[in-house]
Structures are given as structure tokens and as C-alpha cells.
Design a protein around this motif. Structure first.
Motif, PDB file in Angstrom:
ATOM      1  N   MET A  54       1.032  -1.096  -0.043  1.00 51.65           N
ATOM      2  CA  MET A  54       0.145   0.027   0.002  1.00 51.65           C
ATOM      3  C   MET A  54       1.005   1.309  -0.050  1.00 51.65           C
ATOM      4  N   ALA A  55       1.895   1.213  -0.934  1.00 53.02           N
ATOM      5  CA  ALA A  55       2.900   1.995  -0.861  1.00 53.02           C
ATOM      6  C   ALA A  55       2.671   3.186  -1.796  1.00 53.02           C
ATOM      7  N   VAL A  56       1.743   3.511  -2.424  1.00 55.65           N
ATOM      8  CA  VAL A  56       1.184   4.714  -3.208  1.00 55.65           C
ATOM      9  C   VAL A  56       0.147   5.413  -2.470  1.00 55.65           C
ATOM     10  N   ARG A  57       0.331   6.704  -1.989  1.00 62.37           N
ATOM     11  CA  ARG A  57      -0.658   7.292  -1.105  1.00 62.37           C
ATOM     12  C   ARG A  57      -1.618   8.023  -2.083  1.00 62.37           C
ATOM     13  N   CYS A  71       7.439   0.665   0.314  1.00 62.40           N
ATOM     14  CA  CYS A  71       7.743   0.185  -1.037  1.00 62.40           C
ATOM     15  C   CYS A  71       8.815  -0.415  -1.145  1.00 62.40           C
ATOM     16  N   LYS A  72       8.652  -1.801  -1.909  1.00 64.21           N
ATOM     17  CA  LYS A  72       9.910  -2.560  -1.985  1.00 64.21           C
ATOM     18  C   LYS A  72      10.569  -2.562  -3.282  1.00 64.21           C
ATOM     19  N   GLY A  73       9.968  -1.735  -4.056  1.00 63.34           N
ATOM     20  CA  GLY A  73      10.794  -1.334  -5.445  1.00 63.34           C
ATOM     21  C   GLY A  73      10.690  -2.316  -6.386  1.00 63.34           C
ATOM     22  N   CYS A  74       9.325  -2.983  -6.410  1.00 63.72           N
ATOM     23  CA  CYS A  74       9.024  -4.116  -7.523  1.00 63.72           C
ATOM     24  C   CYS A  74       8.987  -3.532  -8.730  1.00 63.72           C
ATOM     25  N   GLY A  75       8.777  -2.493  -9.043  1.00 63.08           N
ATOM     26  CA  GLY A  75       8.611  -1.793 -10.249  1.00 63.08           C
ATOM     27  C   GLY A  75       7.041  -2.025 -11.040  1.00 63.08           C
ATOM     28  N   ILE A  76       6.198  -2.489 -10.286  1.00 62.38           N
ATOM     29  CA  ILE A  76       4.772  -2.806 -10.994  1.00 62.38           C
ATOM     30  C   ILE A  76       4.175  -1.568 -11.246  1.00 62.38           C
TER      31      ILE A  76
HETATM   32  S1  SF4 Z   1       7.813  -0.265  -6.656  1.00 59.44           S
HETATM   33 FE1  SF4 Z   1       6.140  -1.742  -6.340  1.00 59.44          FE
HETATM   34  S2  SF4 Z   1       6.156  -1.541  -3.991  1.00 59.44           S
HETATM   35 FE2  SF4 Z   1       6.924   0.304  -4.577  1.00 59.44          FE
HETATM   36  S3  SF4 Z   1       4.940   1.780  -5.002  1.00 59.44           S
HETATM   37 FE3  SF4 Z   1       5.645   0.775  -6.927  1.00 59.44          FE
HETATM   38  S4  SF4 Z   1       4.370  -1.016  -6.887  1.00 59.44           S
HETATM   39 FE4  SF4 Z   1       4.548  -0.405  -5.075  1.00 59.44          FE
END
Ligand code: SF4
Ligand code: SF4
Lengths: 97, 393
Positions: A54-57, A71-76
Motif C-alpha cells: 500500500m505504498a502509493v498514497r 515500497c519494496k521497489g518491485c516496479g509494478i
Molecule cells: S515499486 Fe512496487 S511496492 Fe513500490 S510503489 Fe511501486 S508497485 Fe508499490
């Protein structure tokens, strides 16, 4: 917080405090950091919906800043972001650079 | 009033389950345990119990459903054997690590391959260190009594661990014996209402089961598990004491037979202990001080108490109905050896593997072992530490 000893544990590792995952900050796992480029943002909220954390406010229906504590930096978000006129509103940048 | 009946071991276990009336049972059929659940589903269909019966597609699913139902806050029971237990393997650890007091009858049967459906302890021995409590039973009466006591032990608030009740496939599960049933009301009163602990279905107090526990806490959880196991013996004894009041039958952590003044002794689990006691009598009649010890609470293993009970003997043979390939000795032998190890003056110990895949264990086998032990006690010398008995060359 002092690490718990074996006598202080709940039987069976059951979590009895709802929402306590909030205390577990996972931002340090990140190798890539998403950066929001507001001028390219069309407020579609895809990033908010797709983020597996839930890392996008979001506030009042508008996209807010990333929450880098989780944010884990997954890049989705960056992958899904349509952006404006071929220009992404989210780019991934290597941490520490 | 207790009812005197002539029933099979499986019938007795099914009757105990009817009297307990668990909230949920999930099961998959496997010989020789099938008969238990077949009879029990009959009770469900005929409205004799209020149990929610879940018929699943494998034993892995059976134990998974038991885990879910137990976490949800129900009293849960099932039964299996051999390959069925093997297929449940990963869920066994989840049930114990999550501290869910599920009760499972294990009708002991040999493991494949080669395929064999008969009585053998390799299934239960394989699962001895999966964190469950194990109670072993010599006959139908003990299986029935252990079943009823197991609910009180597993559900005890200081314990909350799953428990297995073991009985020998076919030899006990399918043979008719005379035994006594307790009254329904007596059993109901003895086991009491099920007490929930952090049930998932309590929506006023939301909880999460199965979190990820990494290097920072996993070892602490394992240590806590070991601590709970160290408290089981006392609970087993307390429950046995209460059980004696309603049944007149005495249970301990293990049974001793003519052991107090014995010089030679047999250690043996389950049904073969009955045959062995007759052989002990034969030797006693000849003036040879023979005795026997039959473990009941096998996990957690009461090392100290068993060591104390055996330390005065000159020679002991541990008989295993399961082999431990590559470990040299059978599993029961290794536990007994650990139990007597701390004593400086300890009996000489030998190991016999018998009865694999349901091979008959006859009185003459027990007598041969006792004769060998008498020789070992006299000479102080052991010729062979481990041997297979009743096997053709
Ligand atoms: S990089 Fe991944 S975890 Fe970080 S905000 Fe984007 S989707 Fe969410
Ligand atoms: S996905 Fe991209 S365009 Fe849509 S709201 Fe998020 S940042 Fe803006």
C-alpha cells in the motif's frame, strides 16, 4: 523495540493485534526506487490499484507521494503507469545512485 | 454403568469419537484406518453426532482441513494409516507449530514399497519428531481409553498440541476383543466443553494465523515448543488420574510388568507387549527374574522416568516393529539407550527388529529373546547387538 525472548511469544505464532503489519517496515528491501513525475501523471490511479503493498498514497481521490517505508521497489507501478503522451509518470532508479 | 462389549479396535475408536462428538472431522480412507471413519460417517448420517464431516480428496487435504477447522476454533479429529500419514507430512508440522489440538488415530501400518497393508510401526516412527504428542495402545481398550484422554491432554491450556493415538493395524484394529465402554454422559463430562484459543471465527477479535517468522524469532518459537513438550508428562499423569476415577483403569507414562525386582527385561510397544507378558510369566515360573516395560507416552518421550525404571536391570532387549535404515538401531532402541545412558551402572542393551509388515510375533520369539537375555545377564557379554527375528535366511 527490544527483541522478544521465547517466553514472551503467543502460542502458535498467532498474531492477535490487527493491522500490526504496519509496524514492520519493509522499505529497506528496495534495490530500485520509484520516482513520480507529476507533470506526466493523468491521475488514473493505476499505480495505487496495482501496488501489491500500500505504498502509493492517495488523498481525496488524487495520487499522492510514495510511502517509502513500505515500497519494496518491485516496479509494478512503473510498468502499469500509462503516463502522458508516451512519457511515463513513474520511473525506477537504482537506490544509492 | 460401563457397557461390556465385544468389538474391534476400530469400532472402539469410532465409538470414542461418537461420544466425544467433535465439531469437525476431515478424513480420507486408507486401510486399516478406513473402518474408523466409515463407522463415524455412519454416526454423522444417522444424526448420532453433530459433527461437520468433510470428505476430502487426499490425506494432505484431510490434515489441511483439520488445521483450518482447528484454527477456526473447533474440536477436530481424524484418522489415518501409513501412506496417508506420509502424505500429511508437511501439515503435521503446521498443526503442531501452530499449536492446534487436533486428535488423530493412527492405525499403524507398514510403509510402501513393497506395498503392504499390515501392522508395523514405521509410519508412526517416521512422524515421532513432528511435534505431536503420541500415545501408543496395546489393545482395543487402551485405544479407546487413550482416545478419550487425548482430548483432555491436547486441549489443556498449557499444552494446546495435536495428539496421535496409535494402535496396531489389523492385529488390534480388526480383531474383536472384550472391552468396556464408558457411558456417554461420563465421557462428555470428562472431556468437558471445548475451550477456544484465539479462534479465527471470533470476528470481534481478529487474528492472523501462519505469519512468516524469520531468523529473528524462529529459534525462539522452537524453544517455546520444546518447553510445552516438557510439560506434557505431568498433564498426561493428571488426566490419567482423573480417568481412573471414571473407569477404574490405571494409566501412566508407560506400563511396567513384573519389572521391580527383574534382572532381565523386554521393552516393546503396542499389541506385541501382550504376547511378551505371557513369555515373562513363563520365565518367572522357571525362577528367572524377567520383566517388561511398555511405553505409552512415546512423544514426548519420558527419558528420565524410563531410565529410572530400567537402570537396575542387568540386560534389556528393546524390540522394534520398525527399522531405521542406516541408523543401525531401531527407533525405540535409540530412545531407550538415551534414557539409560546417564547411569553409570546400566543394563546391557540389545535390539531386535520383529514383526515388519505384519509378520507374526509368537510367544516362542519372546521366549528366545528372554533366554538370550538370561545368558547376557549371566556372562556380561553380548554376541549381537542388533538382530532380526522371525526372518528367513
Ligand atoms: S515499486 Fe512496487 S511496492 Fe513500490 S510503489 Fe511501486 S508497485 Fe508499490
Ligand atoms: S499510474 Fe501513472 S499516470 Fe496513473 S496515477 Fe499513477 S503515476 Fe499517475
Amino acid at each position: 523495540m527490544k527483541p522478544r525472548g521465547w517466553k514472551e511469544l503467543k502460542p502458535g505464532a498467532v498474531v492477535t493485534e490487527p493491522g500490526s503489519a504496519e509496524k514492520f517496515k519493509t522499505g529497506s528491501w528496495r534495490a530500485f526506487r520509484p520516482r513520480w513525475i507529476e507533470e506526466n501523471c493523468i491521475q488514473c490511479m493505476f499505480c495505487w490499484a496495482y501496488c501489491p503493498d500500500m505504498a502509493v498514497r492517495a488523498k481525496d481521490g488524487k495520487r499522492g507521494e510514495f510511502n517509502y517505508d513500505y515500497c519494496k521497489g518491485c516496479g509494478i507501478c512503473a510498468l502499469e503507469c500509462p503516463g502522458k503522451k508516451g512519457k511515463k509518470a513513474i520511473v525506477m532508479e537504482e537506490e544509492g545512485k | 454403568m460401563a457397557r461390556v462389549v465385544a468389538v474391534t479396535g476400530n469400532e472402539a475408536v469410532a465409538e470414542a469419537m461418537r461420544q466425544v462428538n467433535p465439531d469437525v472431522c476431515a478424513a480420507y480412507p486408507i486401510t486399516p484406518a478406513t473402518d474408523i471413519m466409515q463407522r463415524f460417517t455412519g454416526f454423522v448420517s444417522n444424526g448420532k453426532v453433530k459433527t461437520e464431516m468433510v470428505l476430502v480428496e487426499s490425506e494432505h487435504s484431510a490434515m489441511s482441513a483439520c488445521v483450518g477447522a482447528s484454527a477456526a476454533g473447533g474440536r477436530v479429529a481424524t484418522a489415518t494409516s501409513s501412506q496417508g500419514l506420509a502424505l500429511m507430512w508437511e501439515e503435521l508440522f503446521i498443526a503442531s507449530g501452530t499449536r492446534l489440538p487436533i486428535i488423530m488415530t493412527l492405525v499403524n501400518r507398514a510403509l510402501s514399497a513393497p506395498l503392504n497393508i499390515h501392522g508395523d510401526h514405521s509410519d508412526g516412527m517416521g512422524a515421532r519428531d513432528c511435534g505431536w504428542i503420541q500415545l501408543w495402545s496395546e489393545n482395543a481398550q487402551e485405544a479407546y481409553d487413550n482416545m478419550i484422554q487425548s482430548f483432555r491432554i491436547a486441549e489443556h491450556m498449557d499444552i494446546r498440541m495435536p495428539a496421535m493415538v496409535c494402535l496396531d493395524g489389523f492385529i488390534i484394529s480388526h480383531s474383536i476383543e472384550r472391552m468396556e465402554y464408558l457411558d456417554d454422559a461420563v465421557v462428555k463430562n470428562f472431556i468437558g466443553e471445548f475451550k477456544q484459543l484465539n479462534p479465527l471465527l471470533d470476528i470481534e477479535h481478529p487474528v492472523s494465523y501462519g505469519p512468516l517468522i524469520l531468523t529473528d524469532l524462529y529459534m525462539e518459537y522452537r524453544r517455546a515448543h520444546a518447553e510445552v513438550m516438557s510439560k506434557v508428562s505431568q498433564v498426561v499423569l493428571d488426566v490419567a488420574q482423573d480417568f481412573e476415577k471414571i473407569s477404574g483403569r490405571k494409566y501412566g507414562l508407560f506400563e511396567t510388568y513384573r519389572l521391580d525386582d527383574a534382572e532381565i527385561g523386554l521393552v516393546i510397544l503396542n499389541s506385541a507387549a501382550g504376547t511378551s507378558k505371557d513369555a515373562v510369566d513363563v520365565f518367572r515360573d522357571k525362577g528367572i527374574k524377567a520383566g517388561l516395560l511398555k511405553p505409552r507416552l512415546y512423544r514426548p518421550f519420558p527419558y528420565e522416568e524410563i531410565g529410572e525404571a530400567l537402570k537396575h536391570l542387568k540386560a534389556v532387549c528393546v524390540l522394534d516393529r520398525a527399522d531405521a535404515f542406516g541408523a543401525s538401531y531401531g527407533p525405540l532402541f535409540m530412545d531407550i539407550a538415551s534414557g539409560i545412558y546417564p547411569y553409570k551402572d546400566r543394563p546391557l542393551l540389545i535390539n531386535k527388529i520383529y514383526g515388519l509388515g505384519g509378520r507374526d510375533y509368537m510367544p516362542e520369539h519372546a521366549e528366545l529373546v528372554l533366554a538370550e537375555l538370561a545368558e547376557v545377564a549371566k556372562t556380561g557379554r553380548v554376541k549381537t547387538f542388533k538382530e532380526y527375528i522371525g526372518v528367513r535366511e
